[in-house]
Design a protein around this motif. Sequence first.
Motif, PDB file in Angstrom:
ATOM      1  N   ASN A 193      -9.078  -2.662  -2.170  1.00  0.00           N
ATOM      2  CA  ASN A 193      -7.912  -3.510  -2.434  1.00  0.00           C
ATOM      3  C   ASN A 193      -7.265  -4.050  -1.159  1.00  0.00           C
ATOM      4  O   ASN A 193      -6.226  -4.709  -1.212  1.00  0.00           O
ATOM      5  CB  ASN A 193      -6.868  -2.736  -3.259  1.00  0.00           C
ATOM      6  CG  ASN A 193      -6.393  -1.473  -2.545  1.00  0.00           C
ATOM      7  OD1 ASN A 193      -6.612  -1.295  -1.349  1.00  0.00           O
ATOM      8  ND2 ASN A 193      -5.751  -0.590  -3.286  1.00  0.00           N
ATOM      9  N   CYS A 241       0.849  -1.189   0.000  1.00  0.00           N
ATOM     10  CA  CYS A 241       0.000   0.000   0.000  1.00  0.00           C
ATOM     11  C   CYS A 241       0.891   1.247   0.000  1.00  0.00           C
ATOM     12  O   CYS A 241       2.010   1.218   0.529  1.00  0.00           O
ATOM     13  CB  CYS A 241      -0.907   0.000   1.220  1.00  0.00           C
ATOM     14  SG  CYS A 241      -1.981  -1.459   1.316  1.00  0.00           S
ATOM     15  N   ASN A 242       0.384   2.327  -0.578  1.00  0.00           N
ATOM     16  CA  ASN A 242       1.238   3.513  -0.685  1.00  0.00           C
ATOM     17  C   ASN A 242       1.463   4.224   0.640  1.00  0.00           C
ATOM     18  O   ASN A 242       2.297   5.117   0.728  1.00  0.00           O
ATOM     19  CB  ASN A 242       0.695   4.495  -1.739  1.00  0.00           C
ATOM     20  CG  ASN A 242      -0.589   5.173  -1.311  1.00  0.00           C
ATOM     21  OD1 ASN A 242      -1.375   4.610  -0.558  1.00  0.00           O
ATOM     22  ND2 ASN A 242      -0.827   6.369  -1.795  1.00  0.00           N
ATOM     23  N   CYS A 291      -6.109  -2.160   1.375  1.00  0.00           N
ATOM     24  CA  CYS A 291      -5.206  -1.202   2.025  1.00  0.00           C
ATOM     25  C   CYS A 291      -5.926  -0.481   3.168  1.00  0.00           C
ATOM     26  O   CYS A 291      -7.030   0.042   2.994  1.00  0.00           O
ATOM     27  CB  CYS A 291      -4.674  -0.192   1.016  1.00  0.00           C
ATOM     28  SG  CYS A 291      -3.441  -0.885  -0.104  1.00  0.00           S
ATOM     29  N   LEU A 351      -0.164  -0.042  -4.221  1.00  0.00           N
ATOM     30  CA  LEU A 351      -1.621   0.044  -4.244  1.00  0.00           C
ATOM     31  C   LEU A 351      -2.107   1.334  -3.585  1.00  0.00           C
ATOM     32  O   LEU A 351      -1.473   1.847  -2.658  1.00  0.00           O
ATOM     33  CB  LEU A 351      -2.233  -1.160  -3.526  1.00  0.00           C
ATOM     34  CG  LEU A 351      -1.793  -2.543  -4.023  1.00  0.00           C
ATOM     35  CD1 LEU A 351      -2.395  -3.635  -3.142  1.00  0.00           C
ATOM     36  CD2 LEU A 351      -2.198  -2.744  -5.476  1.00  0.00           C
ATOM     37  N   TYR A 352      -3.253   1.801  -4.050  1.00  0.00           N
ATOM     38  CA  TYR A 352      -3.851   3.014  -3.494  1.00  0.00           C
ATOM     39  C   TYR A 352      -4.399   2.757  -2.097  1.00  0.00           C
ATOM     40  O   TYR A 352      -5.027   1.730  -1.825  1.00  0.00           O
ATOM     41  CB  TYR A 352      -4.986   3.493  -4.401  1.00  0.00           C
ATOM     42  CG  TYR A 352      -5.801   4.630  -3.833  1.00  0.00           C
ATOM     43  CD1 TYR A 352      -5.326   5.937  -3.879  1.00  0.00           C
ATOM     44  CD2 TYR A 352      -7.035   4.392  -3.229  1.00  0.00           C
ATOM     45  CE1 TYR A 352      -6.066   6.981  -3.349  1.00  0.00           C
ATOM     46  CE2 TYR A 352      -7.782   5.430  -2.698  1.00  0.00           C
ATOM     47  CZ  TYR A 352      -7.291   6.722  -2.763  1.00  0.00           C
ATOM     48  OH  TYR A 352      -8.024   7.744  -2.228  1.00  0.00           O
ATOM     49  N   SER A 353      -4.175   3.704  -1.211  1.00  0.00           N
ATOM     50  CA  SER A 353      -4.812   3.690   0.106  1.00  0.00           C
ATOM     51  C   SER A 353      -5.513   5.032   0.301  1.00  0.00           C
ATOM     52  O   SER A 353      -4.977   6.076  -0.062  1.00  0.00           O
ATOM     53  CB  SER A 353      -3.795   3.435   1.227  1.00  0.00           C
ATOM     54  OG  SER A 353      -2.758   4.383   1.185  1.00  0.00           O
ATOM     55  N   THR A 368      -6.170   2.424   6.142  1.00  0.00           N
ATOM     56  CA  THR A 368      -5.764   3.768   6.543  1.00  0.00           C
ATOM     57  C   THR A 368      -6.336   4.048   7.919  1.00  0.00           C
ATOM     58  O   THR A 368      -7.524   3.808   8.167  1.00  0.00           O
ATOM     59  CB  THR A 368      -6.271   4.835   5.551  1.00  0.00           C
ATOM     60  OG1 THR A 368      -5.833   4.498   4.230  1.00  0.00           O
ATOM     61  CG2 THR A 368      -5.728   6.206   5.910  1.00  0.00           C
ATOM     62  N   THR A 382     -10.843   0.723   5.312  1.00  0.00           N
ATOM     63  CA  THR A 382     -10.210  -0.268   4.444  1.00  0.00           C
ATOM     64  C   THR A 382     -10.717  -0.086   3.019  1.00  0.00           C
ATOM     65  O   THR A 382     -11.920  -0.180   2.765  1.00  0.00           O
ATOM     66  CB  THR A 382     -10.508  -1.696   4.924  1.00  0.00           C
ATOM     67  OG1 THR A 382     -10.095  -1.836   6.289  1.00  0.00           O
ATOM     68  CG2 THR A 382      -9.764  -2.720   4.069  1.00  0.00           C
ATOM     69  N   TYR A 383      -9.788   0.180   2.095  1.00  0.00           N
ATOM     70  CA  TYR A 383     -10.154   0.350   0.695  1.00  0.00           C
ATOM     71  C   TYR A 383     -10.448  -1.020   0.087  1.00  0.00           C
ATOM     72  O   TYR A 383     -10.134  -2.065   0.656  1.00  0.00           O
ATOM     73  CB  TYR A 383      -9.013   1.056  -0.046  1.00  0.00           C
ATOM     74  CG  TYR A 383      -9.391   1.564  -1.417  1.00  0.00           C
ATOM     75  CD1 TYR A 383     -10.361   2.548  -1.570  1.00  0.00           C
ATOM     76  CD2 TYR A 383      -8.780   1.056  -2.557  1.00  0.00           C
ATOM     77  CE1 TYR A 383     -10.711   3.018  -2.832  1.00  0.00           C
ATOM     78  CE2 TYR A 383      -9.116   1.514  -3.817  1.00  0.00           C
ATOM     79  CZ  TYR A 383     -10.084   2.486  -3.948  1.00  0.00           C
ATOM     80  OH  TYR A 383     -10.434   2.936  -5.195  1.00  0.00           O
ATOM     81  N   VAL A 400       1.407   5.390  -6.550  1.00  0.00           N
ATOM     82  CA  VAL A 400       0.595   4.244  -6.968  1.00  0.00           C
ATOM     83  C   VAL A 400       1.009   3.778  -8.366  1.00  0.00           C
ATOM     84  O   VAL A 400       1.272   4.588  -9.256  1.00  0.00           O
ATOM     85  CB  VAL A 400      -0.902   4.617  -6.938  1.00  0.00           C
ATOM     86  CG1 VAL A 400      -1.755   3.492  -7.493  1.00  0.00           C
ATOM     87  CG2 VAL A 400      -1.327   4.971  -5.514  1.00  0.00           C
TER      88      VAL A 400
END
Length: 195
Positions: A155, A34-35, A157, A92-94, A159, A152-153, A68
């Motif tokens: 994917n 995750c980023n 990830c 991956l995007y977070s 935050t 939680t996204y 990302v």
Amino acid sequence: YNYTDGYGCTNTDTLKLTVLNSILSQTGNYSPVCNNASPVQLNGTPANGSWSGYGIVGDKFYPAIAGVGNHTITYQAAGGCGTMASTFINVLYSAQISFTNPSNVFCENSNQAFLFASPSGGIWSGNSVQSNGTFNPSAAGTGNHYVTYTYTYTNGCLTIDSTLIKVEQLPVVNAGNDRKVCINSGDITLSGYPS
């Protein structure tokens, strides 16, 4: 090597050329990150080689710097005969959390308040906070309270962020002593504290 100059003088020199085997470099494999993740330790073999690529500082890969997407990273073993090997790391995007409460200050006699954050659908936690963001100031008590929002996204990830909630003590109020007045009395001046 033979050389003859313009006067017909000739001389010879010999060098020894040693052909060394190449040193095979290996990058290792890396899972998506995750980023907002911590830097990734890179493990190239043989050790003590050099890494290159966007997001690399020394022998670590920083997802937040890279951003990302898929990023190619390259490793070369130390020494002049080291080969170069490449692999990639997928960042991956977070989600970025923002708190959207109209106010973070509540009175201690409030029975219930609602906390808001974007994106919605996360989980709240903290003193006297329910997972849906319902906050009970009277149960929390006066003072500062940090509450946490976890999102939680899609994917996977995660935050996590926190915000400060303040519960204010009720002001001390005094309306004065009880009084008896006649029904036909004129205007009566009342005073309270604080004014």
